[in-house]
Scaffold this motif. Sequence first.
Motif, PDB file in Angstrom:
ATOM      1  N   VAL A  58       0.861  -1.171   0.000  1.00  0.00           N
ATOM      2  CA  VAL A  58       0.000   0.000   0.000  1.00  0.00           C
ATOM      3  C   VAL A  58       0.901   1.226   0.000  1.00  0.00           C
ATOM      4  O   VAL A  58       2.019   1.200   0.543  1.00  0.00           O
ATOM      5  CB  VAL A  58      -0.950  -0.031   1.217  1.00  0.00           C
ATOM      6  N   ASP A  59       0.450   2.309  -0.605  1.00  0.00           N
ATOM      7  CA  ASP A  59       1.308   3.484  -0.778  1.00  0.00           C
ATOM      8  C   ASP A  59       1.836   4.024   0.549  1.00  0.00           C
ATOM      9  O   ASP A  59       2.964   4.531   0.611  1.00  0.00           O
ATOM     10  CB  ASP A  59       0.540   4.589  -1.515  1.00  0.00           C
ATOM     11  N   THR A  60       1.060   3.919   1.596  1.00  0.00           N
ATOM     12  CA  THR A  60       1.444   4.525   2.872  1.00  0.00           C
ATOM     13  C   THR A  60       2.628   3.836   3.545  1.00  0.00           C
ATOM     14  O   THR A  60       3.206   4.395   4.481  1.00  0.00           O
ATOM     15  CB  THR A  60       0.260   4.531   3.841  1.00  0.00           C
ATOM     16  N   VAL A  61       2.997   2.639   3.091  1.00  0.00           N
ATOM     17  CA  VAL A  61       4.126   1.938   3.713  1.00  0.00           C
ATOM     18  C   VAL A  61       5.289   1.724   2.747  1.00  0.00           C
ATOM     19  O   VAL A  61       6.336   1.213   3.153  1.00  0.00           O
ATOM     20  CB  VAL A  61       3.703   0.580   4.318  1.00  0.00           C
ATOM     21  N   LYS A  62       5.123   2.109   1.495  1.00  0.00           N
ATOM     22  CA  LYS A  62       6.200   1.928   0.515  1.00  0.00           C
ATOM     23  C   LYS A  62       7.459   2.644   0.968  1.00  0.00           C
ATOM     24  O   LYS A  62       7.416   3.788   1.406  1.00  0.00           O
ATOM     25  CB  LYS A  62       5.762   2.449  -0.848  1.00  0.00           C
ATOM     26  N   LEU A  78       7.445  -9.441   7.849  1.00  0.00           N
ATOM     27  CA  LEU A  78       7.186  -8.051   7.481  1.00  0.00           C
ATOM     28  C   LEU A  78       8.130  -7.186   8.312  1.00  0.00           C
ATOM     29  O   LEU A  78       7.924  -7.042   9.526  1.00  0.00           O
ATOM     30  CB  LEU A  78       5.733  -7.669   7.734  1.00  0.00           C
ATOM     31  N   GLN A  79       9.152  -6.668   7.662  1.00  0.00           N
ATOM     32  CA  GLN A  79      10.083  -5.754   8.321  1.00  0.00           C
ATOM     33  C   GLN A  79       9.509  -4.353   8.230  1.00  0.00           C
ATOM     34  O   GLN A  79       9.237  -3.858   7.127  1.00  0.00           O
ATOM     35  CB  GLN A  79      11.452  -5.812   7.648  1.00  0.00           C
ATOM     36  N   MET A  80       9.320  -3.734   9.375  1.00  0.00           N
ATOM     37  CA  MET A  80       8.711  -2.407   9.424  1.00  0.00           C
ATOM     38  C   MET A  80       9.699  -1.414  10.017  1.00  0.00           C
ATOM     39  O   MET A  80      10.089  -1.545  11.180  1.00  0.00           O
ATOM     40  CB  MET A  80       7.428  -2.449  10.269  1.00  0.00           C
ATOM     41  N   ASN A  81      10.115  -0.450   9.226  1.00  0.00           N
ATOM     42  CA  ASN A  81      11.051   0.578   9.649  1.00  0.00           C
ATOM     43  C   ASN A  81      10.376   1.944   9.636  1.00  0.00           C
ATOM     44  O   ASN A  81       9.322   2.116   9.031  1.00  0.00           O
ATOM     45  CB  ASN A  81      12.262   0.589   8.714  1.00  0.00           C
ATOM     46  N   GLU A  86       0.518   6.335  13.133  1.00  0.00           N
ATOM     47  CA  GLU A  86      -0.608   5.874  12.306  1.00  0.00           C
ATOM     48  C   GLU A  86      -0.444   4.429  11.831  1.00  0.00           C
ATOM     49  O   GLU A  86      -1.364   3.876  11.224  1.00  0.00           O
ATOM     50  CB  GLU A  86      -0.832   6.799  11.103  1.00  0.00           C
ATOM     51  N   ASP A  87       0.696   3.827  12.104  1.00  0.00           N
ATOM     52  CA  ASP A  87       0.879   2.395  11.810  1.00  0.00           C
ATOM     53  C   ASP A  87       0.316   1.517  12.926  1.00  0.00           C
ATOM     54  O   ASP A  87       0.294   0.291  12.795  1.00  0.00           O
ATOM     55  CB  ASP A  87       2.360   2.069  11.623  1.00  0.00           C
ATOM     56  N   THR A  88      -0.113   2.128  14.014  1.00  0.00           N
ATOM     57  CA  THR A  88      -0.668   1.374  15.130  1.00  0.00           C
ATOM     58  C   THR A  88      -1.910   0.607  14.690  1.00  0.00           C
ATOM     59  O   THR A  88      -2.854   1.190  14.139  1.00  0.00           O
ATOM     60  CB  THR A  88      -1.028   2.322  16.288  1.00  0.00           C
ATOM     61  N   ALA A  89      -1.890  -0.710  14.912  1.00  0.00           N
ATOM     62  CA  ALA A  89      -2.989  -1.563  14.475  1.00  0.00           C
ATOM     63  C   ALA A  89      -2.704  -3.000  14.900  1.00  0.00           C
ATOM     64  O   ALA A  89      -1.594  -3.318  15.336  1.00  0.00           O
ATOM     65  CB  ALA A  89      -3.144  -1.511  12.951  1.00  0.00           C
TER      66      ALA A  89
END
Length: 121
Positions: A58-62, A78-81, A86-89
């Motif tokens: 999704v564009d918001t995490v690219k 899923l590596q999240m940097n 707003e990524d809280t979920a």
Amino acid sequence: VQLQASGGGLVQAGGSLRLSCAASGRTISSSAMGWFRQAPGKEREFVAAITRGGTYYVDTVKGRFTISRDNIKNTVHLQMNSLKPEDTAIYYCAARSSPYLSRQRDEYDYWGQGTLVTVSS
């Protein structure tokens, strides 16, 4: 297929987390795999997917998130940097019986239980 998601937690904005999704019951090497997330009061939304053809976001995490697959361990990550509040979920991993990409949650056949990611500001 049973999916077990892990790796969530509390992190400050700008930090990183690595989510894992371990599959059992059958190999997922030929399946399209996805990550979705659901924030409080919102619909579950597509985040990322991986197929034999590539990876999709999704564009918001690219540029911040990376999905990868370990076929030997039958696991997807899923590596999240550069995490943002707003990524809280709650993050869910999902598998399709099909090898083809889908961004639609209704087209995924198997779901993990979800892992909570909280990003503080």
